[in-house]
Design a protein around this motif. Structure first.
Motif, PDB file in Angstrom:
ATOM      1  N   TYR A  51      83.835 -35.011  92.220  1.00  0.00           N
ATOM      2  CA  TYR A  51      83.588 -33.834  93.055  1.00  0.00           C
ATOM      3  C   TYR A  51      83.922 -32.545  92.302  1.00  0.00           C
ATOM      4  CZ  TYR A  51      82.404 -36.166  97.432  1.00  0.00           C
ATOM      5  OH  TYR A  51      81.771 -36.876  98.412  1.00  0.00           O
ATOM      6  N   LEU A  52      84.961 -32.583  91.470  1.00  0.00           N
ATOM      7  CA  LEU A  52      85.287 -31.415  90.651  1.00  0.00           C
ATOM      8  C   LEU A  52      84.151 -31.127  89.670  1.00  0.00           C
ATOM      9  CD1 LEU A  52      89.074 -32.019  89.929  1.00  0.00           C
ATOM     10  CD2 LEU A  52      88.089 -30.200  91.339  1.00  0.00           C
ATOM     11  N   GLY A  53      83.512 -32.179  89.191  1.00  0.00           N
ATOM     12  CA  GLY A  53      82.338 -32.004  88.332  1.00  0.00           C
ATOM     13  C   GLY A  53      81.217 -31.313  89.078  1.00  0.00           C
ATOM     14  N   ASN A  54      81.019 -31.697  90.330  1.00  0.00           N
ATOM     15  CA  ASN A  54      79.992 -31.037  91.151  1.00  0.00           C
ATOM     16  C   ASN A  54      80.331 -29.562  91.361  1.00  0.00           C
ATOM     17  OD1 ASN A  54      78.629 -33.459  91.420  1.00  0.00           O
ATOM     18  ND2 ASN A  54      79.554 -33.949  93.389  1.00  0.00           N
ATOM     19  N   ALA A  55      81.605 -29.276  91.607  1.00  0.00           N
ATOM     20  CA  ALA A  55      82.030 -27.889  91.778  1.00  0.00           C
ATOM     21  C   ALA A  55      81.774 -27.098  90.496  1.00  0.00           C
ATOM     22  CB  ALA A  55      83.514 -27.827  92.146  1.00  0.00           C
ATOM     23  N   TYR A  56      82.028 -27.718  89.357  1.00  0.00           N
ATOM     24  CA  TYR A  56      81.807 -27.083  88.056  1.00  0.00           C
ATOM     25  C   TYR A  56      80.328 -26.749  87.860  1.00  0.00           C
ATOM     26  CZ  TYR A  56      82.677 -26.204  83.088  1.00  0.00           C
ATOM     27  OH  TYR A  56      82.792 -25.623  81.859  1.00  0.00           O
ATOM     28  N   HIS A  57      79.462 -27.666  88.257  1.00  0.00           N
ATOM     29  CA  HIS A  57      78.019 -27.421  88.151  1.00  0.00           C
ATOM     30  C   HIS A  57      77.591 -26.278  89.085  1.00  0.00           C
ATOM     31  CE1 HIS A  57      77.404 -30.715  85.452  1.00  0.00           C
ATOM     32  NE2 HIS A  57      77.885 -31.586  86.317  1.00  0.00           N
ATOM     33  N   SER A  58      78.184 -26.213  90.258  1.00  0.00           N
ATOM     34  CA  SER A  58      77.873 -25.122  91.188  1.00  0.00           C
ATOM     35  C   SER A  58      78.296 -23.775  90.610  1.00  0.00           C
ATOM     36  CB  SER A  58      78.563 -25.351  92.537  1.00  0.00           C
ATOM     37  OG  SER A  58      77.999 -26.462  93.189  1.00  0.00           O
ATOM     38  N   MET A  59      79.392 -23.769  89.853  1.00  0.00           N
ATOM     39  CA  MET A  59      79.825 -22.523  89.206  1.00  0.00           C
ATOM     40  C   MET A  59      78.777 -22.043  88.211  1.00  0.00           C
ATOM     41  SD  MET A  59      83.901 -22.809  88.629  1.00  0.00           S
ATOM     42  CE  MET A  59      83.733 -24.245  87.605  1.00  0.00           C
ATOM     43  N   HIS A  60      78.213 -22.957  87.445  1.00  0.00           N
ATOM     44  CA  HIS A  60      77.165 -22.584  86.496  1.00  0.00           C
ATOM     45  C   HIS A  60      75.936 -22.045  87.216  1.00  0.00           C
ATOM     46  CE1 HIS A  60      78.928 -23.730  82.684  1.00  0.00           C
ATOM     47  NE2 HIS A  60      79.492 -24.728  83.335  1.00  0.00           N
ATOM     48  N   GLU A  61      75.635 -22.627  88.349  1.00  0.00           N
ATOM     49  CA  GLU A  61      74.525 -22.138  89.162  1.00  0.00           C
ATOM     50  C   GLU A  61      74.806 -20.702  89.627  1.00  0.00           C
ATOM     51  OE1 GLU A  61      71.989 -23.554  93.077  1.00  0.00           O
ATOM     52  OE2 GLU A  61      73.601 -24.827  92.327  1.00  0.00           O
ATOM     53  N   CYS A  62      76.051 -20.429  89.966  1.00  0.00           N
ATOM     54  CA  CYS A  62      76.427 -19.083  90.399  1.00  0.00           C
ATOM     55  C   CYS A  62      76.287 -18.064  89.270  1.00  0.00           C
ATOM     56  CB  CYS A  62      77.858 -19.075  90.926  1.00  0.00           C
ATOM     57  SG  CYS A  62      78.039 -19.850  92.541  1.00  0.00           S
ATOM     58  N   VAL A  63      76.555 -18.483  88.047  1.00  0.00           N
ATOM     59  CA  VAL A  63      76.359 -17.577  86.903  1.00  0.00           C
ATOM     60  C   VAL A  63      74.892 -17.156  86.843  1.00  0.00           C
ATOM     61  CG1 VAL A  63      76.390 -17.386  84.383  1.00  0.00           C
ATOM     62  CG2 VAL A  63      78.314 -18.458  85.563  1.00  0.00           C
ATOM     63  N   SER A  64      74.003 -18.112  86.980  1.00  0.00           N
ATOM     64  CA  SER A  64      72.564 -17.804  86.952  1.00  0.00           C
ATOM     65  C   SER A  64      72.154 -16.933  88.132  1.00  0.00           C
ATOM     66  CB  SER A  64      71.745 -19.097  86.956  1.00  0.00           C
ATOM     67  OG  SER A  64      71.952 -19.804  85.769  1.00  0.00           O
ATOM     68  N   CYS A  65      72.671 -17.237  89.300  1.00  0.00           N
ATOM     69  CA  CYS A  65      72.336 -16.434  90.482  1.00  0.00           C
ATOM     70  C   CYS A  65      72.818 -14.995  90.321  1.00  0.00           C
ATOM     71  CB  CYS A  65      72.960 -17.044  91.734  1.00  0.00           C
ATOM     72  SG  CYS A  65      72.183 -18.572  92.293  1.00  0.00           S
ATOM     73  N   SER A  66      74.022 -14.835  89.803  1.00  0.00           N
ATOM     74  CA  SER A  66      74.548 -13.493  89.590  1.00  0.00           C
ATOM     75  C   SER A  66      73.709 -12.745  88.561  1.00  0.00           C
ATOM     76  CB  SER A  66      76.010 -13.562  89.137  1.00  0.00           C
ATOM     77  OG  SER A  66      76.569 -12.275  89.043  1.00  0.00           O
ATOM     78  N   SER A  67      73.316 -13.432  87.508  1.00  0.00           N
ATOM     79  CA  SER A  67      72.469 -12.811  86.482  1.00  0.00           C
ATOM     80  C   SER A  67      71.127 -12.397  87.064  1.00  0.00           C
ATOM     81  CB  SER A  67      72.249 -13.775  85.314  1.00  0.00           C
ATOM     82  OG  SER A  67      73.467 -14.042  84.660  1.00  0.00           O
ATOM     83  N   LYS A  68      70.532 -13.269  87.876  1.00  0.00           N
ATOM     84  CA  LYS A  68      69.263 -12.939  88.531  1.00  0.00           C
ATOM     85  C   LYS A  68      69.423 -11.719  89.441  1.00  0.00           C
ATOM     86  CE  LYS A  68      65.997 -16.023  87.658  1.00  0.00           C
ATOM     87  NZ  LYS A  68      64.714 -15.606  87.102  1.00  0.00           N
ATOM     88  N   ALA A  69      70.518 -11.704  90.208  1.00  0.00           N
ATOM     89  CA  ALA A  69      70.766 -10.575  91.106  1.00  0.00           C
ATOM     90  C   ALA A  69      70.917  -9.275  90.310  1.00  0.00           C
ATOM     91  CB  ALA A  69      72.010 -10.834  91.947  1.00  0.00           C
ATOM     92  N   PHE A  70      71.585  -9.353  89.182  1.00  0.00           N
ATOM     93  CA  PHE A  70      71.741  -8.167  88.332  1.00  0.00           C
ATOM     94  C   PHE A  70      70.392  -7.728  87.760  1.00  0.00           C
ATOM     95  CE2 PHE A  70      72.433  -6.602  83.941  1.00  0.00           C
ATOM     96  CZ  PHE A  70      72.944  -5.347  84.273  1.00  0.00           C
ATOM     97  N   LEU A  71      69.629  -8.676  87.238  1.00  0.00           N
ATOM     98  CA  LEU A  71      68.326  -8.346  86.650  1.00  0.00           C
ATOM     99  C   LEU A  71      67.369  -7.741  87.676  1.00  0.00           C
ATOM    100  CD1 LEU A  71      67.852 -11.444  84.329  1.00  0.00           C
ATOM    101  CD2 LEU A  71      68.303  -9.080  83.621  1.00  0.00           C
ATOM    102  N   ARG A  72      67.514  -8.181  88.919  1.00  0.00           N
ATOM    103  CA  ARG A  72      66.657  -7.654  89.988  1.00  0.00           C
ATOM    104  C   ARG A  72      67.240  -6.392  90.621  1.00  0.00           C
ATOM    105  NH1 ARG A  72      65.010 -13.492  92.765  1.00  0.00           N
ATOM    106  NH2 ARG A  72      64.059 -14.302  90.851  1.00  0.00           N
ATOM    107  N   LYS A  73      68.380  -5.963  90.081  1.00  0.00           N
ATOM    108  CA  LYS A  73      69.061  -4.738  90.516  1.00  0.00           C
ATOM    109  C   LYS A  73      69.602  -4.825  91.947  1.00  0.00           C
ATOM    110  CE  LYS A  73      66.599  -1.801  87.221  1.00  0.00           C
ATOM    111  NZ  LYS A  73      67.115  -2.538  86.134  1.00  0.00           N
ATOM    112  N   TYR A  74      70.007  -6.040  92.367  1.00  0.00           N
ATOM    113  CA  TYR A  74      70.637  -6.205  93.674  1.00  0.00           C
ATOM    114  C   TYR A  74      72.141  -5.977  93.579  1.00  0.00           C
ATOM    115  CZ  TYR A  74      66.266  -8.761  94.604  1.00  0.00           C
ATOM    116  OH  TYR A  74      64.955  -9.139  94.726  1.00  0.00           O
ATOM    117  N   ILE A  75      72.694  -6.199  92.390  1.00  0.00           N
ATOM    118  CA  ILE A  75      74.094  -5.890  92.124  1.00  0.00           C
ATOM    119  C   ILE A  75      74.152  -5.114  90.813  1.00  0.00           C
ATOM    120  CG2 ILE A  75      75.070  -7.868  93.383  1.00  0.00           C
ATOM    121  CD1 ILE A  75      75.482  -9.276  90.659  1.00  0.00           C
TER     122      ILE A  75
END
Length: 105
Positions: A51-75
């Motif tokens: 389960y900690l591995g799954n949480a770790y993978h979700s963190m990587h997904e969040c990095v991509s989501c944050s990057s997308k949000a930045f590139l789209r100028k939402y943050i």
């Protein structure tokens, strides 16, 4: 838990057309970190490790989501960097915990 709440707050300003896309994905991934840790902690060491591995993978997904949000100028760059800093700290904590658990397996 705190990171999920931070993302929830940030995504309130995302455009409505992102509601079922990036907004939803980012919120689900950020909540998944805490939810996987909580769910796994109730099981065996092997289950918790997975389960900690799954949480770790979700963190990587969040990095991509944050990057997308930045590139789209939402943050702005500051919020994107804050997200990355928080995720780096979470990754360190989870990695250390996984290492400790793996020593018991």
């Amino acid at each position: 838990m705190d990171f999920g709440e931070l993302v929830h707050h940030q995504t309130k300003t995302f455009p409505k057309e992102e509601r079922f896309e990036l907004t939803s994905q980012f919120k689900r991934a950020s909540d998944s970190i805490a939810l996987n840790i909580a769910e796994g902690s109730a099981g065996t060491d092997k289950q918790f490790y997975n389960y900690l591995g799954n949480a770790y993978h979700s963190m990587h997904e969040c990095v991509s989501c944050s990057s997308k949000a930045f590139l789209r100028k939402y943050i702005d760059e500051e919020k994107n960097e804050e997200n990355r800093k928080n995720l780096t700290e979470l990754a360190k904590m989870i990695s250390i915990l996984r290492k400790k658990i793996s020593q018991r397996l």
